[in-house]
Structures are given as C-alpha cells and as structure tokens.
Motif scaffolding. Sequence first.
Motif, PDB file in Angstrom:
ATOM      1  N   ARG A 123       0.768  -1.293   0.106  1.00 38.19           N
ATOM      2  CA  ARG A 123       0.151  -0.002  -0.003  1.00 38.19           C
ATOM      3  C   ARG A 123       0.797   1.416   0.033  1.00 38.19           C
ATOM      4  NH1 ARG A 123      -4.034  -1.011  -2.220  1.00 38.19           N
ATOM      5  NH2 ARG A 123      -2.488  -2.512  -3.062  1.00 38.19           N
ATOM      6  N   SER A 124       0.325   2.289  -0.459  1.00 32.52           N
ATOM      7  CA  SER A 124       1.172   3.604  -0.558  1.00 32.52           C
ATOM      8  C   SER A 124       1.209   4.128   0.811  1.00 32.52           C
ATOM      9  CB  SER A 124       0.418   4.528  -1.320  1.00 32.52           C
ATOM     10  OG  SER A 124       0.884   5.747  -1.428  1.00 32.52           O
ATOM     11  N   VAL A 125       2.558   4.603   1.137  1.00 31.10           N
ATOM     12  CA  VAL A 125       2.566   5.144   2.503  1.00 31.10           C
ATOM     13  C   VAL A 125       3.581   6.670   2.160  1.00 31.10           C
ATOM     14  CG1 VAL A 125       2.521   3.153   3.681  1.00 31.10           C
ATOM     15  CG2 VAL A 125       4.780   4.101   2.869  1.00 31.10           C
ATOM     16  N   GLU A 126       3.357   7.383   3.102  1.00 32.73           N
ATOM     17  CA  GLU A 126       4.261   8.657   3.053  1.00 32.73           C
ATOM     18  C   GLU A 126       5.614   8.140   3.154  1.00 32.73           C
ATOM     19  OE1 GLU A 126       3.581  11.735   2.155  1.00 32.73           O
ATOM     20  OE2 GLU A 126       1.255  11.588   2.236  1.00 32.73           O
ATOM     21  N   ASP A 127       6.507   8.935   2.564  1.00 32.28           N
ATOM     22  CA  ASP A 127       7.965   8.504   2.559  1.00 32.28           C
ATOM     23  C   ASP A 127       8.941   9.664   2.586  1.00 32.28           C
ATOM     24  OD1 ASP A 127      10.316   6.908   2.890  1.00 32.28           O
ATOM     25  OD2 ASP A 127      10.488   6.980   0.420  1.00 32.28           O
ATOM     26  N   PRO A 128       8.930  10.494   3.688  1.00 36.96           N
ATOM     27  CA  PRO A 128       9.820  11.614   3.996  1.00 36.96           C
ATOM     28  C   PRO A 128      11.310  11.060   4.036  1.00 36.96           C
ATOM     29  CG  PRO A 128       8.729  11.039   5.908  1.00 36.96           C
ATOM     30  CD  PRO A 128       8.212  10.181   5.056  1.00 36.96           C
ATOM     31  N   PHE A 129      11.326   9.797   4.382  1.00 37.56           N
ATOM     32  CA  PHE A 129      12.913   9.385   4.757  1.00 37.56           C
ATOM     33  C   PHE A 129      13.882   9.379   3.441  1.00 37.56           C
ATOM     34  CE2 PHE A 129       9.640   7.274   7.478  1.00 37.56           C
ATOM     35  CZ  PHE A 129       9.802   7.735   8.664  1.00 37.56           C
ATOM     36  N   SER A 130      13.310   9.189   2.575  1.00 33.54           N
ATOM     37  CA  SER A 130      14.132   9.197   1.253  1.00 33.54           C
ATOM     38  C   SER A 130      14.461  10.603   0.538  1.00 33.54           C
ATOM     39  CB  SER A 130      13.425   8.229   0.137  1.00 33.54           C
ATOM     40  OG  SER A 130      12.409   8.732  -0.306  1.00 33.54           O
ATOM     41  N   ALA A 131      14.038  11.341   1.406  1.00 34.53           N
ATOM     42  CA  ALA A 131      14.424  12.922   0.746  1.00 34.53           C
ATOM     43  C   ALA A 131      15.621  13.448   0.440  1.00 34.53           C
ATOM     44  CB  ALA A 131      13.844  14.189   1.726  1.00 34.53           C
ATOM     45  N   ASN A 132      16.732  12.619   1.068  1.00 29.97           N
ATOM     46  CA  ASN A 132      18.231  12.908   0.845  1.00 29.97           C
ATOM     47  C   ASN A 132      18.865  12.225  -0.231  1.00 29.97           C
ATOM     48  OD1 ASN A 132      18.447  15.174   2.994  1.00 29.97           O
ATOM     49  ND2 ASN A 132      18.691  13.442   4.526  1.00 29.97           N
ATOM     50  N   SER A 133      18.021  11.401  -0.767  1.00 29.56           N
ATOM     51  CA  SER A 133      18.419  10.603  -2.049  1.00 29.56           C
ATOM     52  C   SER A 133      18.853  11.331  -3.111  1.00 29.56           C
ATOM     53  CB  SER A 133      17.207   9.850  -2.540  1.00 29.56           C
ATOM     54  OG  SER A 133      17.618   9.024  -3.778  1.00 29.56           O
ATOM     55  N   PRO A 134      20.093  11.031  -3.669  1.00 27.26           N
ATOM     56  CA  PRO A 134      20.673  12.085  -4.946  1.00 27.26           C
ATOM     57  C   PRO A 134      19.694  11.695  -5.857  1.00 27.26           C
ATOM     58  CG  PRO A 134      21.933   9.939  -4.673  1.00 27.26           C
ATOM     59  CD  PRO A 134      20.933   9.704  -3.339  1.00 27.26           C
ATOM     60  N   VAL A 135      18.805  10.779  -6.004  1.00 30.09           N
ATOM     61  CA  VAL A 135      17.744  10.786  -7.263  1.00 30.09           C
ATOM     62  C   VAL A 135      16.486  10.990  -6.798  1.00 30.09           C
ATOM     63  CG1 VAL A 135      19.156   9.370  -8.920  1.00 30.09           C
ATOM     64  CG2 VAL A 135      17.947   8.360  -6.898  1.00 30.09           C
ATOM     65  N   HIS A 136      16.171  11.884  -5.513  1.00 31.10           N
ATOM     66  CA  HIS A 136      14.930  12.175  -5.347  1.00 31.10           C
ATOM     67  C   HIS A 136      14.094  13.107  -6.283  1.00 31.10           C
ATOM     68  CE1 HIS A 136      11.699  13.644  -2.643  1.00 31.10           C
ATOM     69  NE2 HIS A 136      12.026  14.894  -2.717  1.00 31.10           N
ATOM     70  N   TYR A 137      15.051  13.825  -6.840  1.00 31.02           N
ATOM     71  CA  TYR A 137      14.486  14.741  -7.695  1.00 31.02           C
ATOM     72  C   TYR A 137      15.730  14.917  -9.117  1.00 31.02           C
ATOM     73  CZ  TYR A 137      13.352  19.012 -10.717  1.00 31.02           C
ATOM     74  OH  TYR A 137      12.819  19.846 -11.915  1.00 31.02           O
ATOM     75  N   SER A 138      15.189  14.887 -10.342  1.00 34.34           N
ATOM     76  CA  SER A 138      16.059  14.840 -11.526  1.00 34.34           C
ATOM     77  C   SER A 138      15.365  15.344 -12.693  1.00 34.34           C
ATOM     78  CB  SER A 138      16.366  13.363 -11.738  1.00 34.34           C
ATOM     79  OG  SER A 138      15.469  12.509 -12.274  1.00 34.34           O
ATOM     80  N   THR A 139      15.949  15.676 -13.769  1.00 34.48           N
ATOM     81  CA  THR A 139      15.230  16.064 -15.063  1.00 34.48           C
ATOM     82  C   THR A 139      15.827  15.453 -16.148  1.00 34.48           C
ATOM     83  OG1 THR A 139      17.091  17.875 -15.309  1.00 34.48           O
ATOM     84  CG2 THR A 139      15.216  18.500 -14.189  1.00 34.48           C
ATOM     85  N   ALA A 140      15.166  15.357 -17.263  1.00 31.71           N
ATOM     86  CA  ALA A 140      15.401  14.645 -18.359  1.00 31.71           C
ATOM     87  C   ALA A 140      14.896  15.580 -19.831  1.00 31.71           C
ATOM     88  CB  ALA A 140      14.913  13.164 -18.421  1.00 31.71           C
ATOM     89  N   THR A 141      15.690  15.382 -20.840  1.00 26.48           N
ATOM     90  CA  THR A 141      15.360  16.343 -21.829  1.00 26.48           C
ATOM     91  C   THR A 141      15.429  15.513 -23.119  1.00 26.48           C
ATOM     92  OG1 THR A 141      16.413  18.226 -20.859  1.00 26.48           O
ATOM     93  CG2 THR A 141      16.028  18.259 -23.256  1.00 26.48           C
ATOM     94  N   ILE A 142      14.476  15.678 -23.977  1.00 29.22           N
ATOM     95  CA  ILE A 142      14.572  14.867 -25.291  1.00 29.22           C
ATOM     96  C   ILE A 142      13.786  15.780 -26.282  1.00 29.22           C
ATOM     97  CG2 ILE A 142      12.217  13.913 -24.787  1.00 29.22           C
ATOM     98  CD1 ILE A 142      12.901  11.434 -26.133  1.00 29.22           C
ATOM     99  N   SER A 143      14.615  15.960 -27.607  1.00 26.91           N
ATOM    100  CA  SER A 143      14.012  16.680 -28.725  1.00 26.91           C
ATOM    101  C   SER A 143      12.419  16.187 -28.803  1.00 26.91           C
ATOM    102  CB  SER A 143      14.693  16.611 -29.907  1.00 26.91           C
ATOM    103  OG  SER A 143      14.665  15.346 -30.504  1.00 26.91           O
TER     104      SER A 143
END
Length: 321
Positions: free
Chosen positions: A194-214
């Motif tokens: 089941r879905s649970v809140e996960d504030p514990f992974s906020a320091n992951s280096p891949v918590h947020y990223s971007t990707a670009t494509i033409s």
Amino acid sequence: MSKKRRRRRRSSRRLSCLPLLLLAVAVVGVPALLVRSCTVSFFSPREIPMVGLWDTKRNKLISLTLEEYVQGVVAAEMPPSFHLEALKAQAVAARTYAYRRILRDDRIPEHPEAHLSSDYRSGQAWISWDEFLETHGAAVGRALQRKIRTAVKQTTGIIACYDGEPILAVYHSTSGGRTEHSEHYWNESLPYLRSVEDPFSANSPVHYSTATISLEKLAEVLGVERVNNFKVIERYPSGRVKTVEAGDKWFSGREIRERLSLRSTWFTAEILGQEMVFSVWGYGHGVGMSQYGAQGMALKGYSYSEILQYYYQDIELQEVY
C-alpha cells in the motif's frame, strides 16, 4: 525431617525461583516476539533452500544456498556504505523475494533450470564476490564484504510473511516522497503493498531529476506524427502519472516511463523550444520498500524490522530455518 516440612521447603525453593523466571521472560521472551517461528512448514526444519541462479555474465547455471545468494543480492542492490539496519532490511526483502519464487517453483523463461538470474530484470540483481572486490578494490571491498555478510548473518532464515505466506517483497531506489499501491504499476492489488508517505528518502541523490528529449525524437519514440499536445490527463493520488495524451494517442504513465527511460512515473513535462523537459521525482516503480528510505529510517534509529513493517503493511517477520 517430616514430609510436611520437606514439601514446604520445596515450595519455598519454587517461589524463590519465580522472580528469576519472570525476569528471563521479560528479557528474552519479549524481543523474541518480534520474529516469530513460521506458522507454515515450507521446508524441512533447519534446511536452507538451494537457489538455481543463471549467471548472465558467465552464461552458466550456478547452484548456491539461499544465504549465499542473498549476500550477492545485497552487494548488488544496495550501496554497501548504507547503515547496517538498512542492509539487514534489504537482506530480508531479498531473501523473501527468492524464497517465494523457490516455494512457487517460479522459473526464468529463457532458462527454466533457474529460479532467478543475476540480471535485475528477473526481479533482483546479484553480483559475485570476485566482481564486487574488483569494483571496490581489495582493501575497501573486504571491509564492505564483512559488513554485508554481517547483515545477512544477523537475519539468517528470516522472511516477511502476510497471512502465513511469503510476500512479494518488491523494492525500489527512491520513492520521491510517497510509495505506490501495487495495482497502480502492475495489475495485482496486494494488501501489504500500500502507498505510504516517505519523507525518509528525501536526501536521496535521485529524489529529483530532469530529463530532456527533442520533440522530433519524442514523436519517433511514441510513434506519433508530432507532439504538440503532450498532456497528463490523470494522476494517481500519490502524484504519479496514470494517463498521458500525446499526438493522437493515449499512453499509461508506465509506458511513457519505459519508452523514454525516465526514472519514475512521477513526472511533469514542459515544452521549451524544440525540446521536452521532464521533471521527475524518485527512481523506480515506487512500490514496496524504498532503499534510500530504509537508509533514512536507519539513520534515525529505526531497526530493520521497523523499516520492513513500515513499507510492507501488516506483515510478520518469520524464521523459516
């Protein structure tokens, strides 16, 4: 001495031992409740199952004990620098995943003689110690090897169960802030995923990223004439994308992720000039245990059992051998 006096003395001895017995139960018995003996006898007592593993790098079948296999999975799947409790949680998840496959006699379609392969696409990755030491170097590698072996040894024979059966112990790198219901990525709804809140992974280096494509490449990959109306139509409560409209077609969030090799289905998209820029949260399917979340919990003082029982709902940890 009369029989009556002897009975009184024996009774006195028994009463004097009672506080010691109660203390023993308090010290030993209560922690033992955290890991119960398995209610279902899957294999003979004390029997460690054997794993048939297809080694994709050496292109051959390997037979090894489940505990040996789990060591290689922990070494491949989780950064060995992680906290010991996180590594122990990973060991139990890896053991449970493999144990379930062995119990159900699930096989690799391309290699039916094997339960699992060393390729992560079969469910979880595995690495040999030779390759591990080559990657990390002899001195550092040996220290990390001892740490992984300790994590596996301290959880020997322990698996996660729901309703007396081994769970489908899936996991991923980083949730992005919330894990996902199993049926929102696969077709099956499982009560412990089941879905649970996960504030514990906020320091992951891949918590947020971007990707670009033409836009030209995007249209080619999606099989549409042109992309002039890329639009998220619906999201799941977690924030992950359910459906997307692009060109004259509709896609699931999972299809978009897999076709574009995005890190997760939790994304937004924006056209900038002749490119589409994706903002992405998390890494992986988002179901089950977040590995960076496990690390975050461990650093806050949570035990491996608390980590597992947070990400897998209403499970019991059971000792099967």
